[in-house]
Design a protein around this motif. Structure first.
Motif, PDB file in Angstrom:
ATOM      1  N   PHE A  65     -35.690   8.179  -6.757  1.00  0.00           N
ATOM      2  CA  PHE A  65     -36.927   7.457  -7.033  1.00  0.00           C
ATOM      3  C   PHE A  65     -37.298   6.462  -5.936  1.00  0.00           C
ATOM      4  O   PHE A  65     -38.294   5.750  -6.064  1.00  0.00           O
ATOM      5  N   ILE A  66     -36.501   6.395  -4.879  1.00  0.00           N
ATOM      6  CA  ILE A  66     -36.810   5.479  -3.786  1.00  0.00           C
ATOM      7  C   ILE A  66     -37.236   6.307  -2.579  1.00  0.00           C
ATOM      8  O   ILE A  66     -36.434   6.670  -1.716  1.00  0.00           O
ATOM      9  N   ASP A  67     -38.513   6.648  -2.547  1.00  0.00           N
ATOM     10  CA  ASP A  67     -39.050   7.406  -1.420  1.00  0.00           C
ATOM     11  C   ASP A  67     -40.515   7.053  -1.235  1.00  0.00           C
ATOM     12  O   ASP A  67     -41.000   6.057  -1.759  1.00  0.00           O
ATOM     13  N   ASN A  68     -41.233   7.885  -0.493  1.00  0.00           N
ATOM     14  CA  ASN A  68     -42.597   7.541  -0.100  1.00  0.00           C
ATOM     15  C   ASN A  68     -43.665   7.907  -1.119  1.00  0.00           C
ATOM     16  O   ASN A  68     -44.831   7.581  -0.922  1.00  0.00           O
ATOM     17  N   ARG A  69     -43.302   8.618  -2.152  1.00  0.00           N
ATOM     18  CA  ARG A  69     -44.323   9.063  -3.088  1.00  0.00           C
ATOM     19  C   ARG A  69     -44.963   7.884  -3.811  1.00  0.00           C
ATOM     20  O   ARG A  69     -44.316   6.891  -4.106  1.00  0.00           O
ATOM     21  N   GLN A  70     -46.253   8.029  -4.097  1.00  0.00           N
ATOM     22  CA  GLN A  70     -47.026   6.931  -4.666  1.00  0.00           C
ATOM     23  C   GLN A  70     -46.414   6.419  -5.961  1.00  0.00           C
ATOM     24  O   GLN A  70     -46.266   5.212  -6.165  1.00  0.00           O
ATOM     25  N   ASN A  71     -46.040   7.331  -6.859  1.00  0.00           N
ATOM     26  CA  ASN A  71     -45.463   6.913  -8.136  1.00  0.00           C
ATOM     27  C   ASN A  71     -44.159   6.162  -7.942  1.00  0.00           C
ATOM     28  O   ASN A  71     -43.862   5.201  -8.655  1.00  0.00           O
ATOM     29  N   ASN A  72     -43.375   6.622  -6.966  1.00  0.00           N
ATOM     30  CA  ASN A  72     -42.085   5.985  -6.744  1.00  0.00           C
ATOM     31  C   ASN A  72     -42.232   4.622  -6.072  1.00  0.00           C
ATOM     32  O   ASN A  72     -41.381   3.752  -6.226  1.00  0.00           O
ATOM     33  N   ARG A  73     -43.306   4.442  -5.308  1.00  0.00           N
ATOM     34  CA  ARG A  73     -43.582   3.108  -4.767  1.00  0.00           C
ATOM     35  C   ARG A  73     -43.867   2.138  -5.912  1.00  0.00           C
ATOM     36  O   ARG A  73     -43.499   0.967  -5.860  1.00  0.00           O
ATOM     37  N   ARG A  74     -44.500   2.646  -6.948  1.00  0.00           N
ATOM     38  CA  ARG A  74     -44.746   1.819  -8.131  1.00  0.00           C
ATOM     39  C   ARG A  74     -43.427   1.407  -8.784  1.00  0.00           C
ATOM     40  O   ARG A  74     -43.286   0.278  -9.272  1.00  0.00           O
ATOM     41  N   ILE A  75     -42.453   2.321  -8.759  1.00  0.00           N
ATOM     42  CA  ILE A  75     -41.130   2.002  -9.297  1.00  0.00           C
ATOM     43  C   ILE A  75     -40.491   0.869  -8.498  1.00  0.00           C
ATOM     44  O   ILE A  75     -39.896  -0.055  -9.063  1.00  0.00           O
ATOM     45  N   ILE A  76     -40.610   0.937  -7.174  1.00  0.00           N
ATOM     46  CA  ILE A  76     -40.048  -0.119  -6.326  1.00  0.00           C
ATOM     47  C   ILE A  76     -40.709  -1.452  -6.645  1.00  0.00           C
ATOM     48  O   ILE A  76     -40.037  -2.487  -6.758  1.00  0.00           O
ATOM     49  N   GLU A  77     -42.030  -1.449  -6.785  1.00  0.00           N
ATOM     50  CA  GLU A  77     -42.743  -2.686  -7.111  1.00  0.00           C
ATOM     51  C   GLU A  77     -42.268  -3.258  -8.442  1.00  0.00           C
ATOM     52  O   GLU A  77     -42.032  -4.465  -8.559  1.00  0.00           O
ATOM     53  N   ARG A  78     -42.119  -2.397  -9.441  1.00  0.00           N
ATOM     54  CA  ARG A  78     -41.687  -2.869 -10.758  1.00  0.00           C
ATOM     55  C   ARG A  78     -40.250  -3.372 -10.711  1.00  0.00           C
ATOM     56  O   ARG A  78     -39.904  -4.361 -11.367  1.00  0.00           O
ATOM     57  N   TYR A  79     -39.417  -2.691  -9.934  1.00  0.00           N
ATOM     58  CA  TYR A  79     -38.023  -3.119  -9.845  1.00  0.00           C
ATOM     59  C   TYR A  79     -37.914  -4.485  -9.173  1.00  0.00           C
ATOM     60  O   TYR A  79     -37.168  -5.359  -9.630  1.00  0.00           O
ATOM     61  N   LEU A  80     -38.654  -4.678  -8.092  1.00  0.00           N
ATOM     62  CA  LEU A  80     -38.624  -5.976  -7.412  1.00  0.00           C
ATOM     63  C   LEU A  80     -39.135  -7.083  -8.333  1.00  0.00           C
ATOM     64  O   LEU A  80     -38.593  -8.194  -8.339  1.00  0.00           O
ATOM     65  N   LYS A  81     -40.168  -6.787  -9.099  1.00  0.00           N
ATOM     66  CA  LYS A  81     -40.677  -7.778 -10.057  1.00  0.00           C
ATOM     67  C   LYS A  81     -39.599  -8.132 -11.076  1.00  0.00           C
ATOM     68  O   LYS A  81     -39.502  -9.277 -11.528  1.00  0.00           O
ATOM     69  N   LEU A  82     -38.796  -7.146 -11.440  1.00  0.00           N
ATOM     70  CA  LEU A  82     -37.702  -7.383 -12.380  1.00  0.00           C
ATOM     71  C   LEU A  82     -36.714  -8.395 -11.800  1.00  0.00           C
ATOM     72  O   LEU A  82     -36.273  -9.321 -12.486  1.00  0.00           O
ATOM     73  N   LEU A  83     -36.382  -8.234 -10.527  1.00  0.00           N
ATOM     74  CA  LEU A  83     -35.460  -9.165  -9.876  1.00  0.00           C
ATOM     75  C   LEU A  83     -36.079 -10.556  -9.750  1.00  0.00           C
ATOM     76  O   LEU A  83     -35.408 -11.568  -9.965  1.00  0.00           O
ATOM     77  N   ILE A  84     -37.358 -10.594  -9.395  1.00  0.00           N
ATOM     78  CA  ILE A  84     -38.026 -11.874  -9.187  1.00  0.00           C
ATOM     79  C   ILE A  84     -38.165 -12.646 -10.496  1.00  0.00           C
ATOM     80  O   ILE A  84     -38.051 -13.873 -10.528  1.00  0.00           O
ATOM     81  N   ARG A  85     -38.395 -11.920 -11.589  1.00  0.00           N
ATOM     82  CA  ARG A  85     -38.618 -12.589 -12.875  1.00  0.00           C
ATOM     83  C   ARG A  85     -37.363 -13.255 -13.412  1.00  0.00           C
ATOM     84  O   ARG A  85     -37.440 -14.138 -14.264  1.00  0.00           O
ATOM     85  N   SER A  86     -36.199 -12.812 -12.951  1.00  0.00           N
ATOM     86  CA  SER A  86     -34.971 -13.449 -13.421  1.00  0.00           C
ATOM     87  C   SER A  86     -34.939 -14.893 -12.930  1.00  0.00           C
ATOM     88  O   SER A  86     -35.509 -15.232 -11.900  1.00  0.00           O
ATOM     89  N   ASP A  87     -34.274 -15.737 -13.668  1.00  0.00           N
ATOM     90  CA  ASP A  87     -34.228 -17.167 -13.352  1.00  0.00           C
ATOM     91  C   ASP A  87     -33.411 -17.378 -12.082  1.00  0.00           C
ATOM     92  O   ASP A  87     -32.188 -17.489 -12.122  1.00  0.00           O
TER      93      ASP A  87
END
Length: 281
Positions: free
Chosen positions: A82-104
């Motif tokens: 799921f970590i590649d150049n495809r548009q849907n997978n870029r959305r996964i990267i964005e959501r995953y990073l948001k998950l890390l950022i949202r943690s305290d």
């Protein structure tokens, strides 16, 4: 599954359907103590989830704030492709990073902060920040050379046909924040420079939080010119945090006359009333 046509469905496909429906239910109605051990026992060796199930898992982990599973989730994303150049997978990267950022972030142990930053470095390694014109210059000598090996030629054509990863302001911001938390100035500054060089074409500007985090690290490591550049960007984006940014650098001891003149010029050009309330030395 009922109906006579079900006998034509391969067992492997039935198994995938079973786990897909099972996890959809579990993510909605069960608790982590039951769900996560099952997930870890079947993914990826037995069950290969779809992008929709991965997004459901992210929502589940976020809802229950399962910080201990963040790094394991990254490993799953890599293994499952799921970590590649495809548009849907870029959305996964964005959501995953948001998950890390949202943690305290303030309550995270140092080791976990380092793990998150390392994930950011892995993303940068997989998708290098190479401007398109530089990449073309790097490729030009290769194109002039005769390829003696047909396999190399095919591999080269395949690489060129692959879509380039498109960084957005959101992804750059999240990466900058994760890297600055681990005091990695070099990597975070390269992301900031990439933003400056491509801001006219990038989707979304950098976030206030990432700019302030990079500013704090720049001041901490005595990079005054870089700190002034960041404040100029904050002013350009008309962010309300400009007053805090001005005050933060103003209290730094190692500013010379030119630095302070530049700081006053930023304040003078600001349209924010709060910025003019800061008393500069």
């Amino acid at each position: 599954m009922n109906g006579s046509n079900s006998r034509f469905i391969p067992d492997g496909f039935r198994e995938q359907m079973y786990y897909t429906n099972l996890f959809r239910l579990l993510f909605r109605f069960d608790i982590p103590e039951h769900v996560m051990p099952l997930w870890e026992s079947v993914v990826p060796n037995i069950y290969s989830p779809s992008i929709n199930i991965i997004e459901d898992l992210m929502e589940f982990i976020s809802t229950w704030n399962l910080k201990d599973n963040y790094v394991r989730l990254w490993s799953d994303l890599l293994l499952l492709g799921f970590i590649d150049n495809r548009q849907n997978n870029r959305r996964i990267i964005e959501r995953y990073l948001k998950l890390l950022i949202r943690s305290d972030q303030d309550s995270l142990p140092i080791e976990q902060i380092k793990q998150y930053a390392n994930i950011g470095r892995q993303i940068l390694k997989k998708f290098p920040l190479v401007p398109e014109e530089d990449e073309q210059r790097q490729q030009q000598p290769e194109e002039l050379q005769k390829e003696g090996n047909e396999a190399q030629q095919r591999a080269k054509q395949f690489r060129q046909s692959q879509p380039k990863f498109q960084y957005t302001g959101h992804i750059l911001s999240d990466l900058i924040y994760l890297l600055t938390r681990a005091d990695d100035f070099e990597a975070s500054w390269s992301l900031y420079e990439h933003y400056l060089g491509n801001k006219s074409t990038l989707i979304n500007p950098l976030h206030e939080s990432s700019l302030m985090s990079l500013l704090s690290l720049s001041i901490k490591q005595n990079h005054v010119d870089q700190a002034l550049s960041i404040i100029e960007t904050i002013n350009e984006l008309n962010y309300e945090c400009l007053s805090n940014a001005l005050d933060l650098l103003n209290r730094h001891d190692n500013l010379d006359i030119k630095d302070r003149q530049r700081l006053r010029a930023i304040q003078k050009n600001s349209s924010l009333e709060s910025a003019h309330l800061v008393k500069l030395v």
